[in-house]
Design an enzyme around this catalytic site. Structure first.
Site, PDB file in Angstrom:
ATOM      1  N   SER A 111      48.002  46.922  40.425  1.00 34.83           N
ATOM      2  CA  SER A 111      48.592  47.731  41.497  1.00 34.83           C
ATOM      3  C   SER A 111      47.987  47.314  42.826  1.00 34.83           C
ATOM      4  O   SER A 111      46.877  46.759  42.871  1.00 34.83           O
ATOM      5  CB  SER A 111      48.310  49.222  41.247  1.00 34.83           C
ATOM      6  OG  SER A 111      48.676  50.011  42.365  1.00 34.83           O
ATOM      7  N   TYR A 124      41.624  56.009  38.339  1.00 37.97           N
ATOM      8  CA  TYR A 124      42.846  55.212  38.279  1.00 37.97           C
ATOM      9  C   TYR A 124      42.732  53.992  39.185  1.00 37.97           C
ATOM     10  O   TYR A 124      43.033  52.861  38.756  1.00 37.97           O
ATOM     11  CB  TYR A 124      44.053  56.048  38.676  1.00 37.97           C
ATOM     12  CG  TYR A 124      45.308  55.215  38.801  1.00 37.97           C
ATOM     13  CD1 TYR A 124      45.930  54.714  37.659  1.00 37.97           C
ATOM     14  CD2 TYR A 124      45.844  54.887  40.046  1.00 37.97           C
ATOM     15  CE1 TYR A 124      47.058  53.919  37.755  1.00 37.97           C
ATOM     16  CE2 TYR A 124      46.969  54.101  40.148  1.00 37.97           C
ATOM     17  CZ  TYR A 124      47.570  53.612  39.004  1.00 37.97           C
ATOM     18  OH  TYR A 124      48.674  52.806  39.112  1.00 37.97           O
TER      19      TYR A 124
END
Length: 265
Positions: A111, A124
């Site tokens: 990401s 995360y």
């Protein structure tokens, strides 16, 4: 070559497989990667069916929103298992065969948040930073053997991620949200071109360039209105933190008086 689909929801896997079988042979191997040793069992099940893997796509993952100290420890452990442990084990089990055959590759879906810390989604963000770093290292190790390992770093994408991570309706997911098909096409194209990192979307690439040029990140003020990380970025010149005035930041954004040397602290 057959396409092997794996996820924990069997009924959705079967529905997708039925849709795809008109174009390509499909094998369905259900697995819950949050369960210990699930990755090992998955690879063993695929090999037992006589499938020789050419390309591995590690796309499983989810996020959790909230303060690290208050989110349930069990939920965070499951997230680390899916986002970190599972792709690590799958890469380790699949990569030797790819190297031996001198063909194929691995796509790890990381990401854009892997480029910076993320208060309120700390574990995360850290999991994606790990996957990005692992992929870039494996790219260098595998490249001499004809194997490409690519990290795909999308930004906000219209998938179920936002609902699972409790970020639906936040600023990040109401603005520049990409279509999953566009992300997938750019990811595959970049992988086939032999790239180590693919960042789909011009806005996402611009954001990453901003992160990389930032000299330091001051995260004391992280309470954004929607609860997502709000980080203040500034430049570094000659390894010294430099707090810029609004006027200085504006002049730098226009390309004037750009520091001769930019480094991340």
């Amino acid at each position: 070559r057959p396409l092997v689909l794996s996820a924990r929801r069997v009924e959705r896997l079967e529905a997708l497989a039925a849709e795809l079988r008109a174009r390509v042979p499909v094998e369905v191997v259900p697995a819950d990667l949050a369960v210990p040793c699930a990755a090992d069992a998955l690879v063993a099940a695929v090999e037992a069916r006589g499938v020789v893997l050419h390309t591995l796509v590690n796309n499983a993952g989810f996020g959790l929103r909230g303060r690290f100290a208050t989110l349930p420890a069990g939920d965070q452990a499951e997230m680390v298992a899916v986002n970190v442990m599972a792709p690590t084990v799958l890469c380790r089990l699949v990569l030797p065969g790819l190297i031996a055959r001198r063909a194929g590759g691995i796509l790890n879906v990381a990401s854009v948040v892997g480029y910076l810390p993320g208060p309120n989604m700390a574990a995360y963000y850290a999991s994606k930073a790990y996957l990005l770093s692992l992929s870039e290292a494996l790219y260098e190790e595998a490249r001499p053997h004809g194997v490409t390992v690519t990290a795909v770093c999308p930004g906000a994408t219209a998938t179920e991620f936002s609902a699972r991570a409790d970020v639906d309706g936040t600023k990040r997911f109401t603005g520049n949200v990409m279509n999953p098909e566009a992300v997938a096409r750019q990811a595959v194209a970049g992988h086939l071109a032999g790239r180590a990192v693919v960042i789909p979307g011009a806005a996402n690439r611009a954001a990453v360039r901003c992160y990389q040029k930032a000299g330091f990140v001051e995260s004391k003020r992280f309470a954004a209105p929607d609860g997502l990380p709000l980080l203040r970025l500034a430049w570094t010149r000659d390894d010294s933190p430099l707090r810029l005035s609004r006027r200085q930041r504006r002049r730098r954004s226009l390309g004037r008086h750009r520091p001769s040397q930019l480094r991340r602290q």
